[in-house]
Design a protein around this motif. Structure first.
Motif, mmCIF file in Angstrom:
data_model
loop_
_atom_site.group_PDB
_atom_site.id
_atom_site.type_symbol
_atom_site.label_atom_id
_atom_site.label_comp_id
_atom_site.label_asym_id
_atom_site.label_seq_id
_atom_site.Cartn_x
_atom_site.Cartn_y
_atom_site.Cartn_z
ATOM 1 N N CYS A 217 0.840 -1.198 0.000
ATOM 2 C CA CYS A 217 0.000 0.000 0.000
ATOM 3 C C CYS A 217 0.876 1.249 0.000
ATOM 4 N N ILE A 218 0.553 2.167 -0.898
ATOM 5 C CA ILE A 218 1.230 3.470 -0.950
ATOM 6 C C ILE A 218 0.153 4.524 -0.738
ATOM 7 N N ILE A 219 0.177 5.163 0.431
ATOM 8 C CA ILE A 219 -0.888 6.104 0.780
ATOM 9 C C ILE A 219 -0.295 7.457 1.152
ATOM 10 N N ASP A 220 -0.582 8.434 0.344
ATOM 11 C CA ASP A 220 -0.229 9.841 0.566
ATOM 12 C C ASP A 220 1.273 10.092 0.702
ATOM 13 N N PRO A 221 2.090 9.647 -0.262
ATOM 14 C CA PRO A 221 3.504 10.044 -0.219
ATOM 15 C C PRO A 221 3.633 11.518 -0.605
ATOM 16 N N ILE A 245 -2.810 2.048 -4.352
ATOM 17 C CA ILE A 245 -2.177 3.369 -4.381
ATOM 18 C C ILE A 245 -3.237 4.449 -4.201
ATOM 19 N N ALA A 246 -3.037 5.298 -3.172
ATOM 20 C CA ALA A 246 -3.897 6.464 -2.961
ATOM 21 C C ALA A 246 -2.990 7.687 -2.888
ATOM 22 N N LEU A 247 -3.065 8.523 -3.917
ATOM 23 C CA LEU A 247 -2.161 9.676 -4.020
ATOM 24 C C LEU A 247 -2.902 10.985 -3.820
ATOM 25 N N ASN A 248 -2.318 11.881 -3.047
ATOM 26 C CA ASN A 248 -2.772 13.269 -3.035
ATOM 27 C C ASN A 248 -2.014 14.007 -4.135
ATOM 28 N N HIS A 249 -2.339 13.644 -5.372
ATOM 29 C CA HIS A 249 -1.670 14.238 -6.525
ATOM 30 C C HIS A 249 -1.996 15.726 -6.609
ATOM 31 N N ALA A 250 -3.271 16.057 -6.420
ATOM 32 C CA ALA A 250 -3.704 17.452 -6.373
ATOM 33 C C ALA A 250 -3.821 17.863 -4.914
ATOM 34 N N VAL A 251 -3.103 18.896 -4.526
ATOM 35 C CA VAL A 251 -3.068 19.342 -3.127
ATOM 36 C C VAL A 251 -3.754 20.697 -3.024
ATOM 37 N N GLY A 252 -4.743 20.770 -2.138
ATOM 38 C CA GLY A 252 -5.434 22.033 -1.902
ATOM 39 C C GLY A 252 -5.094 22.594 -0.538
ATOM 40 N N ILE A 399 -3.130 -3.458 -9.901
ATOM 41 C CA ILE A 399 -2.971 -2.180 -9.205
ATOM 42 C C ILE A 399 -4.341 -1.514 -9.102
ATOM 43 N N VAL A 400 -4.687 -1.069 -7.896
ATOM 44 C CA VAL A 400 -5.845 -0.189 -7.712
ATOM 45 C C VAL A 400 -5.299 1.192 -7.386
ATOM 46 N N ALA A 401 -5.701 2.196 -8.172
ATOM 47 C CA ALA A 401 -5.211 3.569 -7.964
ATOM 48 C C ALA A 401 -6.390 4.514 -7.808
ATOM 49 N N ILE A 402 -6.299 5.406 -6.832
ATOM 50 C CA ILE A 402 -7.316 6.432 -6.620
ATOM 51 C C ILE A 402 -6.589 7.753 -6.396
ATOM 52 N N THR A 403 -7.134 8.827 -6.958
ATOM 53 C CA THR A 403 -6.408 10.102 -6.978
ATOM 54 C C THR A 403 -6.726 10.984 -5.771
ATOM 55 N N ASP A 404 -6.859 10.376 -4.623
ATOM 56 C CA ASP A 404 -6.997 11.105 -3.379
ATOM 57 C C ASP A 404 -6.589 10.171 -2.256
ATOM 58 N N ALA A 405 -5.944 10.718 -1.241
ATOM 59 C CA ALA A 405 -5.573 9.914 -0.071
ATOM 60 C C ALA A 405 -6.246 10.436 1.192
ATOM 61 N N ASP A 406 -6.663 11.694 1.178
ATOM 62 C CA ASP A 406 -7.294 12.266 2.368
ATOM 63 C C ASP A 406 -8.578 11.531 2.746
ATOM 64 N N PHE A 407 -9.202 10.863 1.794
ATOM 65 C CA PHE A 407 -10.460 10.175 2.082
ATOM 66 C C PHE A 407 -10.253 8.995 3.035
ATOM 67 N N LEU A 408 -8.984 8.619 3.307
ATOM 68 C CA LEU A 408 -8.677 7.521 4.223
ATOM 69 C C LEU A 408 -8.056 7.994 5.526
ATOM 70 N N ASN A 423 -15.925 5.213 2.395
ATOM 71 C CA ASN A 423 -14.510 5.513 2.139
ATOM 72 C C ASN A 423 -13.639 4.357 2.597
ATOM 73 N N ILE A 424 -13.897 3.880 3.829
ATOM 74 C CA ILE A 424 -13.128 2.763 4.369
ATOM 75 C C ILE A 424 -13.433 1.491 3.593
ATOM 76 N N ASN A 425 -14.701 1.283 3.264
ATOM 77 C CA ASN A 425 -15.081 0.062 2.549
ATOM 78 C C ASN A 425 -14.400 -0.049 1.190
ATOM 79 N N PHE A 426 -14.250 1.087 0.500
ATOM 80 C CA PHE A 426 -13.577 1.042 -0.797
ATOM 81 C C PHE A 426 -12.146 0.547 -0.642
ATOM 82 N N ALA A 427 -11.429 1.078 0.343
ATOM 83 C CA ALA A 427 -10.034 0.670 0.549
ATOM 84 C C ALA A 427 -9.944 -0.783 1.000
ATOM 85 N N ILE A 428 -10.802 -1.175 1.937
ATOM 86 C CA ILE A 428 -10.780 -2.566 2.424
ATOM 87 C C ILE A 428 -11.135 -3.524 1.298
ATOM 88 N N ASN A 429 -12.180 -3.191 0.538
ATOM 89 C CA ASN A 429 -12.559 -4.044 -0.596
ATOM 90 C C ASN A 429 -11.411 -4.186 -1.583
#
Length: 501
Positions: A217-221, A245-252, A399-408, A423-429
């Protein structure tokens, strides 16, 4: 006459024998469209493979409100269904914590009392109730601390049974070394994940046997991955590894000093693009979104109000896949869009989640105008992909990739906050599907709900009222008229010479 009496005795005896036999066998027929009250195949397999005796102590308060009483009854019915399939001694004890000693015993075992508001004879009162269960499977003990309408009953029971039978759990590694989110910042995710997996934190520079891990798991590097680390990940994938992989590619950034958004590139994006998944340098915006609190001024008065903020999209469009089964909505703060690109890779691209039909994209960097009046023209790019799956049938990697990490991320201290269940169910699933070792994914969103009547207007109410009142009378009069005519014709026929009845 004797024959009639004998037949009636036979019928009564058969009914008694059937009732006595059915008291030892639990059977119910499920007519619901989604098999809500039927055990799934995985639940049946797990309970039949459980070799240790099972004892369930169900602590439930008496005189519950009607909706909770139904839920408690459904939980008992479900336990009986497991019992009917079990090949070992399965004992169900229903315990009412009516005294202090029993209540204390329940609390010490992990049952959590809940405060609820109860209406009774036009009076409102607050009551402490117990509705939880202790499972003893062999020499192991597990607890469902409380049960409510949001508890997936079958999933919880099957999960506890599976925990008792699993000797080797899948190994999940969380990569560190690039200022990723720590395990302490994700208590909801880690708590759920720890039930069925062994969790480790690994450093790519110091870990050389990545193949031991079922999922990485790669979460919010926040820092860039070195060429050596990217090669380690590529090697892991070539050997059949699997990534979440959950990336905070876009940072606000929204605070008193700045309201801006930018892209944080980490190098993971290159690995994904080589395999056909490109994360765009943008922010998705969606009319279906969350809210933020902003300061507003009206004359000399300052006040706070909640306003819709399209940079916090609520995702409700999911593809038909095991990972997204049963999901309703994800909240993804500051997500980017995903595009499929052609490469020489053998990976197959599958979208998992997309924005709504009223959504768009804004190229980074951007400035957040919190007072902006949004129009339909701002949402000119519908159905943007924000989560996707890459699968390679040649080496069985995925690979499962999602373009946000803050949701976890719950965060810590005063900034800690609960997350949406989905939010948790998506990651666990995702992780369970990648680990390919559970079969419980479809049960996590299987809740016990009770049918409610749809609201109707006054015209329909009046129609149904008079219809229900008059229909029995009309049917009775109609039947009486038919019987009267039948008997009259019978009398007339009998008066005719030569008629034989």
């Amino acid at each position: 006459m004797k024959q009639l009496i004998r037949n009636n005795i036979y019928i009564i005896v058969c009914i008694l024998l059937i009732n006595i036999g059915m008291s030892f066998v639990f059977i119910r027929i499920d007519f619901t469209s989604n098999n809500r009250y039927s055990l799934s195949k995985v639940s049946k397999t797990i309970v039949q493979n459980t070799l240790d005796p099972i004892t369930v102590d169900f602590y439930v308060t008496e005189n519950l409100p009607q909706d909770l009483k139904k839920l408690a009854k459904e939980f008992v019915y479900l336990l009986k269904e497991y019992k009917s399939l079990s090949n070992v001694n399965f004992t169900i004890n229903i315990i009412h914590p009516n005294n202090e000693q029993t209540r204390q015993k329940a609390i010490e075992a992990g049952i959590q009392p809940l405060l609820i508001e109860i209406s009774e004879r036009d009076l409102e009162k607050i009551q402490n109730i117990f509705m939880g269960a202790i499972f003893r499977i062999g020499n192991k003990q597990s607890v469902i601390p409380f049960i409510n309408h949001n508890t997936p009953l079958e999933y919880e029971i099957t999960r506890l049974l599976k925990q008792s039978t699993d000797t080797l759990k899948p190994r999940v590694g969380f990569i560190k070394g690039h200022r990723e989110a720590s395990l302490g910042q994700m208590p909801q995710l880690i708590n759920e994940l720890s039930h069925l997996t062994d969790i480790s934190v690994i450093d790519l520079f110091n870990t050389h046997e990545l193949e031991r891990y079922n999922v990485l798991c790669i979460i919010d590097p926040k820092d860039v991955y070195s060429p050596y680390e990217k090669e380690q990940i590529d090697k892991y994938l070539r050997e059949g590894g699997r990534l979440f992989i959950a990336l905070n590619h876009a940072v606000g950034q929204i605070n008193e000093s700045q309201n801006n958004g930018f892209i944080n590139w980490t190098g993971i994006e290159d690995i994904l693009e080589e395999k056909g998944l490109k994360i765009q340098y943008d922010f998705v915006v969606d009319n279906n979104c969350g809210t933020i609190t902003v300061n507003q001024q009206n004359g000399f008065m300052n006040y706070q109000s909640s306003v819709s903020f399209p940079y916090l999209p609520i995702i409700t469009n999911f593809s038909k896949h095991t990972i997204t089964h049963g999901l309703n909505a994800l909240l993804l703060p500051f997500a980017s869009s995903i595009q499929q690109v052609k490469t020489n890779s053998t990976y197959i691209f599958t979208p998992l989640a997309t924005t709504s039909s009223i959504s768009g994209r804004q190229q980074a960097p951007i400035f957040f105008n919190l007072q902006k009046q949004w129009t339909r023209r701002d949402f000119n790019s519908p159905h943007n992909i924000v989560a996707a799956l890459l699968t390679n049938e040649d080496n069985n990697s995925a690979i499962v990739a999602i373009t946000d990490a803050d949701f976890l991320i719950n965060d810590v201290g005063i900034f800690a906050h609960p997350l949406r269940t989905d939010n948790i169910n998506f990651a666990i699933n995702s992780i369970e599907w990648l680990a390919d070792n559970s079969g419980l994914i479809k049960l996590r969103n299987k809740f016990t709900t009770f049918a409610t009547l749809e609201p109707i207007d006054d015209y329909a109410k009046n129609f149904l009222k008079y219809f229900n009142f008059l229909l029995p009378i009309i049917l009775t009069l109609g039947y009486a008229g038919i019987r009267f005519r039948f008997n009259r014709n019978k009398r007339i026929n009998r008066s005719r010479p030569g008629y034989i009845d």
